[in-house]
Design an enzyme around this catalytic site. Structure first.
Site, PDB file in Angstrom:
ATOM      1  N   HIS A  46       0.861  -1.181   0.000  1.00 33.30           N
ATOM      2  CA  HIS A  46       0.000   0.000   0.000  1.00 33.30           C
ATOM      3  C   HIS A  46       0.902   1.236   0.000  1.00 33.30           C
ATOM      4  O   HIS A  46       2.031   1.204   0.504  1.00 33.30           O
ATOM      5  CB  HIS A  46      -0.876   0.023   1.245  1.00 33.30           C
ATOM      6  CG  HIS A  46      -1.946  -1.019   1.237  1.00 33.30           C
ATOM      7  ND1 HIS A  46      -3.035  -0.950   2.070  1.00 33.30           N
ATOM      8  CD2 HIS A  46      -2.094  -2.162   0.522  1.00 33.30           C
ATOM      9  CE1 HIS A  46      -3.815  -1.994   1.862  1.00 33.30           C
ATOM     10  NE2 HIS A  46      -3.255  -2.749   0.922  1.00 33.30           N
ATOM     11  N   GLU A  48       0.941   3.876   1.801  1.00 36.20           N
ATOM     12  CA  GLU A  48       1.401   4.290   3.123  1.00 36.20           C
ATOM     13  C   GLU A  48       2.582   3.448   3.598  1.00 36.20           C
ATOM     14  O   GLU A  48       3.573   3.975   4.115  1.00 36.20           O
ATOM     15  CB  GLU A  48       0.275   4.167   4.160  1.00 36.20           C
ATOM     16  CG  GLU A  48      -0.951   4.994   3.847  1.00 36.20           C
ATOM     17  CD  GLU A  48      -2.023   4.212   3.109  1.00 36.20           C
ATOM     18  OE1 GLU A  48      -1.724   3.578   2.066  1.00 36.20           O
ATOM     19  OE2 GLU A  48      -3.178   4.245   3.561  1.00 36.20           O
ATOM     20  N   CYS A  76      -6.149   1.955   5.751  1.00 40.90           N
ATOM     21  CA  CYS A  76      -6.771   0.710   6.187  1.00 40.90           C
ATOM     22  C   CYS A  76      -6.196   0.329   7.558  1.00 40.90           C
ATOM     23  O   CYS A  76      -5.231   0.944   8.023  1.00 40.90           O
ATOM     24  CB  CYS A  76      -6.509  -0.392   5.161  1.00 40.90           C
ATOM     25  SG  CYS A  76      -4.796  -1.002   5.154  1.00 40.90           S
ATOM     26  N   CYS A  79      -2.353  -0.276   7.511  1.00 44.35           N
ATOM     27  CA  CYS A  79      -1.571   0.955   7.389  1.00 44.35           C
ATOM     28  C   CYS A  79      -1.673   1.804   8.655  1.00 44.35           C
ATOM     29  O   CYS A  79      -0.691   2.422   9.066  1.00 44.35           O
ATOM     30  CB  CYS A  79      -2.021   1.740   6.163  1.00 44.35           C
ATOM     31  SG  CYS A  79      -1.633   0.867   4.616  1.00 44.35           S
TER      32      CYS A  79
END
Length: 142
Positions: A46, A48, A76, A79
């Site tokens: 992801h 992040e 999410c 993260c």
């Protein structure tokens, strides 16, 4: 946030969900990343996570105290946990994510007693722009 949006658009061009993230400390950009789940065949890639990893590598430190994260979508739960572990000072995000978010929705990671660090949180920045980017991406996929 402009850099995060640019990274999100770049991710979309690669067929990735358009999310971008930037880590900044003392006015200096430490890392910029977009989602790379598909291109790296890595479910943890992801934006992040990639930005946090790159910033930690740039500083040679596992904690990013005093650094801020700008991201185009509410993080999410995975993260959000990484943000807590990295000890980021502030989290700025654009669009809220009622289905998969882990900050203001869903797991609400920072509200758990087991979460040892909670950044300052600022959501909804350029929300319409981020939501439009995501909406267009998924509309084009259908």
């Amino acid at each position: 946030m402009d850099l995060a949006f640019a990274a999100a658009r770049e991710a979309a061009g690669l067929g990735e969900v358009p999310v971008g993230a930037v880590v900044v400390q003392d006015g200096r950009v430490l890392a910029v990343a977009g989602n790379r789940v598909e291109t790296q065949a890595d479910p943890t890639a992801h934006a992040e996570i990639l930005a946090i990893r790159a910033a930690a590598a740039a500083l040679g430190a596992p904690r990013l105290e005093g650094a801020d994260l700008y991201v185009t979508l509410e993080p999410c739960p995975m993260c959000a946990a990484a943000i807590a572990h990295a000890r980021l000072r502030r989290l700025y995000f654009a669009a809220y994510d009622p289905k998969g978010g882990g900050v203001e929705h869903g797991a609400r990671v920072f509200e758990r007693a087991t979460c040892h660090h909670r950044p300052e949180i600022y959501g909804g920045l350029r929300e319409n722009e981020a939501a439009g980017l995501l909406r267009d991406f998924f509309r084009d996929r259908r």
